[in-house]
Design a protein around this motif. Sequence first.
Motif, PDB file in Angstrom:
ATOM      1  N   VAL A 131      37.137  32.834  35.278  1.00 43.81           N
ATOM      2  CA  VAL A 131      38.235  33.739  34.928  1.00 43.81           C
ATOM      3  C   VAL A 131      38.510  33.695  33.426  1.00 43.81           C
ATOM      4  O   VAL A 131      38.731  32.645  32.845  1.00 43.81           O
ATOM      5  CB  VAL A 131      39.506  33.430  35.738  1.00 43.81           C
ATOM      6  N   HIS A 132      38.491  34.890  32.827  1.00 40.14           N
ATOM      7  CA  HIS A 132      38.771  35.047  31.401  1.00 40.14           C
ATOM      8  C   HIS A 132      40.018  35.909  31.192  1.00 40.14           C
ATOM      9  O   HIS A 132      40.354  36.231  30.054  1.00 40.14           O
ATOM     10  CB  HIS A 132      37.608  35.753  30.699  1.00 40.14           C
ATOM     11  N   GLU A 133      40.675  36.318  32.271  1.00 38.15           N
ATOM     12  CA  GLU A 133      41.749  37.311  32.159  1.00 38.15           C
ATOM     13  C   GLU A 133      43.104  36.735  32.549  1.00 38.15           C
ATOM     14  O   GLU A 133      43.210  35.902  33.450  1.00 38.15           O
ATOM     15  CB  GLU A 133      41.444  38.521  33.043  1.00 38.15           C
ATOM     16  N   LEU A 134      44.126  37.235  31.876  1.00 34.01           N
ATOM     17  CA  LEU A 134      45.510  36.947  32.227  1.00 34.01           C
ATOM     18  C   LEU A 134      46.152  38.219  32.776  1.00 34.01           C
ATOM     19  O   LEU A 134      45.472  39.194  33.067  1.00 34.01           O
ATOM     20  CB  LEU A 134      46.257  36.409  31.011  1.00 34.01           C
ATOM     21  N   ALA A 135      47.476  38.222  32.886  1.00 34.00           N
ATOM     22  CA  ALA A 135      48.187  39.274  33.625  1.00 34.00           C
ATOM     23  C   ALA A 135      47.889  40.689  33.133  1.00 34.00           C
ATOM     24  O   ALA A 135      47.653  41.601  33.935  1.00 34.00           O
ATOM     25  CB  ALA A 135      49.688  39.006  33.562  1.00 34.00           C
ATOM     26  N   MET A 136      47.901  40.906  31.813  1.00 34.08           N
ATOM     27  CA  MET A 136      47.681  42.264  31.299  1.00 34.08           C
ATOM     28  C   MET A 136      46.304  42.776  31.675  1.00 34.08           C
ATOM     29  O   MET A 136      46.155  43.912  32.138  1.00 34.08           O
ATOM     30  CB  MET A 136      47.830  42.276  29.773  1.00 34.08           C
ATOM     31  N   SER A 137      45.298  41.955  31.473  1.00 32.66           N
ATOM     32  CA  SER A 137      43.926  42.368  31.780  1.00 32.66           C
ATOM     33  C   SER A 137      43.738  42.574  33.274  1.00 32.66           C
ATOM     34  O   SER A 137      43.040  43.507  33.701  1.00 32.66           O
ATOM     35  CB  SER A 137      42.933  41.324  31.271  1.00 32.66           C
ATOM     36  N   VAL A 138      44.340  41.718  34.079  1.00 38.90           N
ATOM     37  CA  VAL A 138      44.252  41.869  35.533  1.00 38.90           C
ATOM     38  C   VAL A 138      44.826  43.217  35.945  1.00 38.90           C
ATOM     39  O   VAL A 138      44.248  43.943  36.758  1.00 38.90           O
ATOM     40  CB  VAL A 138      44.976  40.711  36.240  1.00 38.90           C
TER      41      VAL A 138
END
Length: 397
Positions: A131-138
Amino acid sequence: MNLLLIGHDANRAGAQLVLLQLMRLLRAQNVTMRLLLGEGGPLLADYQALAPVTIWPAEPAHVVGPVADKVLGKLGVWESRYRKQQATRQATLRQELNLDGVDLVLVNTVTSARWFGQLNLSPKVPVVTFVHELAMSVQMYTRPDELRYLLDRTTHMLAVSKATANYYMEAHGFDPARITLFTLIDTPRLVQNVDRAREADGAGLVRQLGIPPDAILVGGCGNAEWRKGNDLFVLLARLVANMAPAAPIYFVWVGVPKGPYRDELWLDVQKAWLTERVHFLEPTPDVLMYMSRFNMFALTSREDPYPLVVLEAGLCEVPVICFAGAGGSPELVETDAGVIVPYLHVDAMARAIVTLAEAPEQARQLGQRLREKVLERHPAEQGVSVLLNLFTKLLNP
């Protein structure tokens, strides 16, 4: 071991470059692998040099043709013909990827959930999700149902930073016992690339922009999107110009392609009378030639889990200024390798830039310390060893 890797595209961006580094290290360990990509991109040839690559087939516009499809619809057989076409495509893809012979799957980025969910893998196949993503990217790049399916099928999660791990534990209820902090950087190769960039005529590239040789360069790098804070970079330049109008401080962002968003950003630059002080450069494989000439790096991202550009800046001995609460970079920068300012406190970031511009020796020491920390915390051999040990454990529970 037959390893299936899944990536969302082959663009020249952080997660994709990390995947390329990972494949190089696995290839050196003689791991048999195949890569499935949602889309192509500039890194495709680099991937293909390391393993067979399959790009997800585009959805046909028609089952037969525009007119024939209407006839099939009136006859009530279009749906069955469509399902048959999909089954044929699925069988072809399954054979090409040898899905029945896959021992383990590594999904690089949750954006890849879109394609993972259509593979119909055996539930016995372990799945590792990087996982490279946080809330905005998700929110931007996934659908809730596809993400839920991927997380439910994930046997073990690799998280690039503590901030990233905490997000998946708190927002998605992922079991912390099945999360490993894992940041992969092919340090020896990147050090070689940095050394070559320093030896090349990067100063010449900067001169071509009309920037004087005594300029203090504040760098930025990354995709052109709201999450990366390209607009904040312009605001930052305006604030610095207000605070130190006589200082030769210039701002260079690498990675903004031509298009409507660039035009919008440039309109702000023009209206702020910054056309000589702010430069937006298109994506380039020569990014390190610019990075090695920066005096400091401004990470204006509203969200960035643990960006590769910060590691690259560190190896170039460039101190980093970043926002608290915007991701994992503060975990590396801390108090001795740059400056951390409150989230979206752009004026505090501007003051930090002016302070370091007036104290070049302090900036140099911070940059040197950041390089030391990258080398200390991210030896490539340790990274691939952790991964291979995890694979062995999952395959032999």
